[in-house]
Design an enzyme around this catalytic site. Structure first.
Site, PDB file in Angstrom:
ATOM      1  N   CYS A  87     -45.962  24.518  18.734  1.00 15.50           N
ATOM      2  CA  CYS A  87     -45.807  24.861  20.156  1.00 15.50           C
ATOM      3  C   CYS A  87     -47.141  24.668  20.874  1.00 15.50           C
ATOM      4  O   CYS A  87     -48.198  24.843  20.282  1.00 15.50           O
ATOM      5  CB  CYS A  87     -45.391  26.319  20.318  1.00 15.50           C
ATOM      6  SG  CYS A  87     -43.758  26.709  19.704  1.00 15.50           S
ATOM      7  N   CYS A 166     -40.166  31.488  12.659  1.00 13.01           N
ATOM      8  CA  CYS A 166     -40.594  30.593  13.732  1.00 13.01           C
ATOM      9  C   CYS A 166     -39.717  30.946  14.913  1.00 13.01           C
ATOM     10  O   CYS A 166     -38.488  30.842  14.840  1.00 13.01           O
ATOM     11  CB  CYS A 166     -40.401  29.133  13.325  1.00 13.01           C
ATOM     12  SG  CYS A 166     -40.609  28.010  14.717  1.00 13.01           S
ATOM     13  N   TYR A 319     -28.226   3.149  23.208  1.00 13.43           N
ATOM     14  CA  TYR A 319     -28.954   4.117  22.377  1.00 13.43           C
ATOM     15  C   TYR A 319     -28.057   5.343  22.182  1.00 13.43           C
ATOM     16  O   TYR A 319     -28.454   6.464  22.479  1.00 13.43           O
ATOM     17  CB  TYR A 319     -30.273   4.542  23.027  1.00 13.43           C
ATOM     18  CG  TYR A 319     -31.163   3.404  23.469  1.00 13.43           C
ATOM     19  CD1 TYR A 319     -32.097   2.849  22.593  1.00 13.43           C
ATOM     20  CD2 TYR A 319     -31.066   2.882  24.760  1.00 13.43           C
ATOM     21  CE1 TYR A 319     -32.910   1.808  22.996  1.00 13.43           C
ATOM     22  CE2 TYR A 319     -31.888   1.840  25.175  1.00 13.43           C
ATOM     23  CZ  TYR A 319     -32.813   1.314  24.292  1.00 13.43           C
ATOM     24  OH  TYR A 319     -33.617   0.293  24.707  1.00 13.43           O
ATOM     25  N   GLU A 340     -26.049   1.231  19.136  1.00  9.41           N
ATOM     26  CA  GLU A 340     -27.039   2.056  18.429  1.00  9.41           C
ATOM     27  C   GLU A 340     -27.536   1.253  17.226  1.00  9.41           C
ATOM     28  O   GLU A 340     -26.787   0.524  16.591  1.00  9.41           O
ATOM     29  CB  GLU A 340     -26.338   3.358  18.011  1.00  9.41           C
ATOM     30  CG  GLU A 340     -26.952   4.121  16.869  1.00  9.41           C
ATOM     31  CD  GLU A 340     -28.328   4.682  17.164  1.00  9.41           C
ATOM     32  OE1 GLU A 340     -28.561   5.243  18.244  1.00  9.41           O
ATOM     33  OE2 GLU A 340     -29.190   4.516  16.281  1.00  9.41           O
ATOM     34  N   ASP A 388     -30.379   5.967  26.939  1.00 10.41           N
ATOM     35  CA  ASP A 388     -31.088   7.153  26.436  1.00 10.41           C
ATOM     36  C   ASP A 388     -32.039   6.702  25.329  1.00 10.41           C
ATOM     37  O   ASP A 388     -31.835   7.007  24.159  1.00 10.41           O
ATOM     38  CB  ASP A 388     -30.060   8.173  25.913  1.00 10.41           C
ATOM     39  CG  ASP A 388     -30.708   9.468  25.433  1.00 10.41           C
ATOM     40  OD1 ASP A 388     -31.917   9.651  25.635  1.00 10.41           O
ATOM     41  OD2 ASP A 388     -29.984  10.307  24.847  1.00 10.41           O
ATOM     42  N   CYS A 415     -36.941  10.894  27.413  1.00  8.04           N
ATOM     43  CA  CYS A 415     -37.761  11.971  26.835  1.00  8.04           C
ATOM     44  C   CYS A 415     -39.242  11.678  27.053  1.00  8.04           C
ATOM     45  O   CYS A 415     -40.095  12.288  26.436  1.00  8.04           O
ATOM     46  CB  CYS A 415     -37.452  12.156  25.355  1.00  8.04           C
ATOM     47  SG  CYS A 415     -37.631  10.658  24.398  1.00  8.04           S
TER      48      CYS A 415
HETATM   49  N1  SAH Z   1     -27.857   9.458  23.133  1.00  9.50           N
HETATM   50  C1  SAH Z   1     -27.982  10.054  21.841  1.00  9.50           C
HETATM   51  C2  SAH Z   1     -29.201   9.585  21.039  1.00  9.50           C
HETATM   52  C3  SAH Z   1     -30.488   9.499  21.776  1.00  9.50           C
HETATM   53  S1  SAH Z   1     -31.909   9.301  20.752  1.00  9.50           S
HETATM   54  C4  SAH Z   1     -27.958  11.573  21.930  1.00  9.50           C
HETATM   55  O1  SAH Z   1     -28.138  12.141  23.005  1.00  9.50           O
HETATM   56  O2  SAH Z   1     -27.733  12.222  20.916  1.00  9.50           O
HETATM   57  C5  SAH Z   1     -32.209   7.584  20.793  1.00  9.50           C
HETATM   58  C6  SAH Z   1     -31.346   6.776  19.854  1.00  9.50           C
HETATM   59  O3  SAH Z   1     -31.720   5.399  20.009  1.00  9.50           O
HETATM   60  C7  SAH Z   1     -31.511   7.091  18.370  1.00  9.50           C
HETATM   61  O4  SAH Z   1     -30.238   7.344  17.826  1.00  9.50           O
HETATM   62  C8  SAH Z   1     -32.123   5.799  17.785  1.00  9.50           C
HETATM   63  O5  SAH Z   1     -31.663   5.527  16.479  1.00  9.50           O
HETATM   64  C9  SAH Z   1     -31.637   4.737  18.762  1.00  9.50           C
HETATM   65  N2  SAH Z   1     -32.431   3.494  18.876  1.00  9.50           N
HETATM   66  C10 SAH Z   1     -33.772   3.338  18.754  1.00  9.50           C
HETATM   67  N3  SAH Z   1     -34.124   2.068  19.031  1.00  9.50           N
HETATM   68  C11 SAH Z   1     -32.985   1.390  19.339  1.00  9.50           C
HETATM   69  C12 SAH Z   1     -32.709   0.029  19.736  1.00  9.50           C
HETATM   70  N4  SAH Z   1     -33.680  -0.848  19.842  1.00  9.50           N
HETATM   71  N5  SAH Z   1     -31.435  -0.298  19.991  1.00  9.50           N
HETATM   72  C13 SAH Z   1     -30.437   0.622  19.890  1.00  9.50           C
HETATM   73  N6  SAH Z   1     -30.641   1.908  19.529  1.00  9.50           N
HETATM   74  C14 SAH Z   1     -31.906   2.296  19.246  1.00  9.50           C
END
Ligand code: SAH
Length: 459
Positions: A87, A166, A319, A340, A388, A415
């Site tokens: 943290c 924690c 993603y 993904e 995402d 993020c």
């Molecule tokens: N939208 C989902 C996951 C977000 S995290 C949720 O909210 O749960 C980002 C995701 O992108 C991960 O699952 C990771 O494996 C994937 N990722 C990373 N690089 C990528 C790429 N070049 N193409 C497609 N997916 C990818």
């Protein structure tokens, strides 16, 4: 021009007034214009600071004593807060944490994308910003007397801090770690020692379905064999009958990566379940699943609101992980395509669609930056695209392919405010207007920031 020397020297103790905060949550104070970064310093405070590092244009200090405290300073409830690297913001009131996260998004948009007029809303926080994490991965060590101990690493080191609790973890996770540690000690199982690459137990991982109360325990060992396996399983089940799955993972490598390639389910199911809103998800040991489910619901609701679906739309979710956002979208859309990169996650996404009887979501394994241009070349015309990406943001190829397909709306879940701002700039230049951004506090007490941006195609 004469070279200016830094106005401070290493090991010097000075009085400093903090004016600002970095995005890691460090206080920033200046000596004759020369900035010093000081962990745990808060804006407005005067403090005694020891200079610990002097570079050409900036330095680092250690907070020795707060002379005039900020009204936002609070006593961190965690006993090991100042040692642990987990943290960064426990010394700050929660209101200030939320404000800081909102400011960070605003600043990134302004500095990187020159989007000073885009409304960035107040961060959506938690009523009780503690005990939220559904997943723990904790290193195992040994005390002098041979008993096992568990704890996170000390900042910038691999020394394990002996800890029992924690405060950002689900209480169930704490209890599981305690139980495994005690049972494994009783059975004489040794801890893995990084230095000489000997011993057995490396990490204990626990995942809890906060809605279902399902529990998964993963024991990561250096050895191929898990000693006293049967006894270990029996004693864990005896203590906690709600454990649904116990998994043995082998990681024999000298590495910081926690999980190894080899995974054996040694008790119960391969999956546990959790629900977010009305949707049920299967979660396997290795798949990505958001760590703060109650805030995830707020994040996805916001993404859905921005997507503004009426039922007839075609949507791409890039993603997509195990299909969480995709399935939220497919409740309201005609068709959802998810992409993904991790094959196991796509398998989970397909299973999750079936589990929820949703037949309008289709999932593809691949790199989003390759599949998006391919879809464009195939003539796919989505109405809405949701992305995402991980911290590094989107590849330019993906952003251009998206813009070429001319969706009405783009929803960008991020993020990392810096890469978000960089990517928004490109989309702005390609005919999209950023309407608003909503930060959601997914990681209270830490400096991580999550937000959702809404873009509309300019007519
Ligand atoms: N939208 C989902 C996951 C977000 S995290 C949720 O909210 O749960 C980002 C995701 O992108 C991960 O699952 C990771 O494996 C994937 N990722 C990373 N690089 C990528 C790429 N070049 N193409 C497609 N997916 C990818």
């Amino acid at each position: 021009m004469a070279k200016t020397k830094p106005p401070v020297q290493k090991n010097q103790t000075i009085e400093l007034k903090f004016e600002d905060l970095t995005h890691e949550g460090n206080g920033v104070g200046k000596v004759d214009g020369y900035p010093l970064f000081v962990p745990y310093g808060l804006p407005g405070e005067r403090a005694e600071v020891k200079v610990v590092k002097v570079k050409k244009n900036f330095g680092f200090g250690k907070l020795m004593d707060v002379i005039e405290a900020s009204g936002e300073r609070v006593e961190p409830p965690c006993d090991v807060y100042y040692q642990c690297g987990g943290c960064q913001l426990q010394h700050m009131s929660y209101e200030m944490q939320l404000e800081m996260k909102q400011d960070q998004v605003k600043n990134a948009l302004k500095k990187i994308a020159h989007l000073e007029d885009v409304p960035v809303h107040e961060a959506i926080g938690m009523t009780d910003p503690w005990r939220y994490r559904n997943k723990v991965q904790i290193p195992v060590g040994e005390k002098e007397d041979g008993q096992l101990m568990t704890g996170f690493y000390q900042k910038r080191s691999h020394n394990i801090i002996d800890m029992d609790t924690c405060l950002i973890q689900d209480e169930m996770n704490d209890r599981m770690v305690e139980a495994v540690r005690r049972i494994a000690t009783d059975l004489g199982i040794t801890a893995y020692d990084e230095e000489n690459h000997r011993g057995v137990l490396r990490h204990i991982m626990v995942r809890t379905g906060q809605a279902t109360k399902d529990i998964m325990i993963v024991l990561v060992t250096k050895t191929k064999k898990l000693p006293h396996k049967e006894a270990l399983i029996d004693k864990i089940r005896e203590a906690y009958p709600n454990v649904k799955s116990i998994v043995h993972n082998v990681n024999s490598a000298k590495t910081n990566v926690i999980l190894g390639k080899e995974t054996h389910v040694i008790y119960g199911d391969e999956y546990i379940y959790d629900t977010i809103g009305d949707i049920k998800f299967m979660i396997s040991p290795k798949s990505f699943y958001q760590v703060n489910p109650s805030q995830t619901k707020k994040l996805y609701d916001q993404a859905l609101k921005y997507a503004d679906l009426r039922g007839g739309e075609t949507v791409i979710d890039a993603y997509c992980g195990i299909g969480t956002i995709s399935l939220f979208l497919s409740q309201k859309a005609k068709k959802v395509y998810g992409v993904e990169i991790v094959p196991e996650a796509v398998t989970d996404a397909k299973k999750n669609a079936r589990l929820n009887k949703m037949d309008n979501a289709e999932f593809f394994v691949g790199e989003a930056e390759k599949l998006m241009p391919w879809w464009r070349n195939q003539g796919l015309k989505p109405d809405v695209i949701v992305v995402d990406p991980p911290r590094k943001g989107c590849e330019e190829d993906l952003l251009h392919a998206m813009a070429d397909m001319e969706p009405e709306r783009i929803v960008y879940v991020s993020c990392n405010p810096s890469t978000l701002a960089r990517d928004l700039k490109i989309l702005e230049d390609r005919g999209y207007a950023t309407k608003e951004v909503q930060p959601v506090d997914m990681f209270p007490q830490t400096s991580h920031v999550e937000c959702v941006a809404w873009l509309e195609r300019k007519s």
